[in-house]
Write an enzyme that holds these catalytic residues in place. Structure first.
Site, short mmCIF file in Angstrom:
data_model
loop_
_atom_site.label_atom_id
_atom_site.label_comp_id
_atom_site.label_asym_id
_atom_site.label_seq_id
_atom_site.Cartn_x
_atom_site.Cartn_y
_atom_site.Cartn_z
N ASP A 1 0.82 -1.20 0.00
CA ASP A 1 0.00 0.00 0.00
C ASP A 1 0.86 1.26 0.00
OD1 ASP A 1 -2.35 1.42 0.01
OD2 ASP A 1 -2.67 1.26 2.17
N ASN B 1 -10.00 -2.75 -7.29
CA ASN B 1 -9.14 -1.81 -8.00
C ASN B 1 -9.59 -1.55 -9.44
OD1 ASN B 1 -6.07 -2.94 -6.39
ND2 ASN B 1 -7.50 -1.33 -5.81
#
Length: 256
Positions: free
Chosen positions: A31, A79
């Site tokens: 991340d 995503n």
């Protein structure tokens, strides 16, 4: 080399020597690529590329630390809601990095088996073909294992597996009494053999596991490390600090 770098190297060596237990399977939520880029006034592609460089460094760390399995959360099913431009940048990056694995001498030298888990129906044919080529080229390696979670969602994985098992019961291939945790595991991840997750690492100080390997991680009560650096900033010493969390948990388990 700066004084800070020398001190960090000394600290890393001391930390490495202190580790008694090394996890067999580490799962990493990479991340902070976009956050890293925005903080420097760059586009998202800049952050993703630097993040990919960090992923490559892990190939070297695996051998040094003795971690046999690492799973990277590269791209989730959620995503796909990102802007088209960013998705295209990531597609090109995935193509480039998977193609490079075919000639990366570290893969053959360390005998790294590379596999992809996720819903491949969501990927285009070009990327699927490149992934198949990498998997075929490394299928006989069994010293270290890199698993890439691409177009992956943990709940989706469980639902897909449940449907597969229900179909097998309905067709008479197995009976309901034969359904065990071991059978569920065998039917997950497109047949990719993955041991239970021992440690989850999430970078960029976001304290959630984001639907990542719920069956293999939560079911195994994996240790979790939420660390501050974004993925492009993640260093060897940060990996050691994460391993220390696993080591301390194992020591406590043995005491109790």
């Amino acid at each position: 080399m700066s004084i800070r770098s020398v001190a960090e190297n000394v600290y890393a060596k001391r930390l490495r020597r202190s580790l008694t237990h090394i996890p067999n399977h580490v799962a990493i939520i990479q991340d902070g690529n976009r956050r890293y880029a925005r903080a420097r006034g760059k586009d998202t592609g800049y952050g993703h590329r630097l993040g990919a460089d960090t992923t490559e460094r892990v190939l070297d760390w695996m051998g040094e630390l003795g971690i046999r399995h690492v799973t990277f959360f590269a791209f989730s099913t959620e995503n796909f809601r990102r802007p088209e431009e960013e998705k295209e940048e990531l597609h090109q990056l995935f193509m480039e990095k998977f193609s490079a694995l075919l000639t990366d001498e570290r893969v053959s030298r360390h005998e790294i088996n590379v596999s992809v888990i996720g819903d491949r129906s969501l990927l285009d044919e070009e990327l699927k073909k490149t992934i198949q080529d990498v998997e075929a080229a490394t299928k006989n390696y069994s010293r270290y294992f890199i698993h890439i979670a691409l177009a992956y969602g943990g709940r989706n994985e469980i639902v897909t597996t449940a449907k597969k098992i229900v179909t097998a019961v309905q067709s008479g291939k197995i009976s309901a009494d034969q359904i065990t945790p071991e059978l569920v595991t065998e039917n997950m991840y497109q047949g990719v053999a993955m041991p239970p997750v021992d440690l989850i690492i999430r970078t960029a100080n976001d304290r959630r596991t984001s639907n990542f390997l719920p069956w293999m991680a939560n079911g195994n009560e994996a240790a979790v490390c939420f660390c501050t650096p974004t993925w492009p900033e993640f260093r060897y010493v940060d990996m050691l600090r994460a391993l220390r969390i696993y080591d301390e948990r194992m020591r406590e388990t043995l005491i109790t």
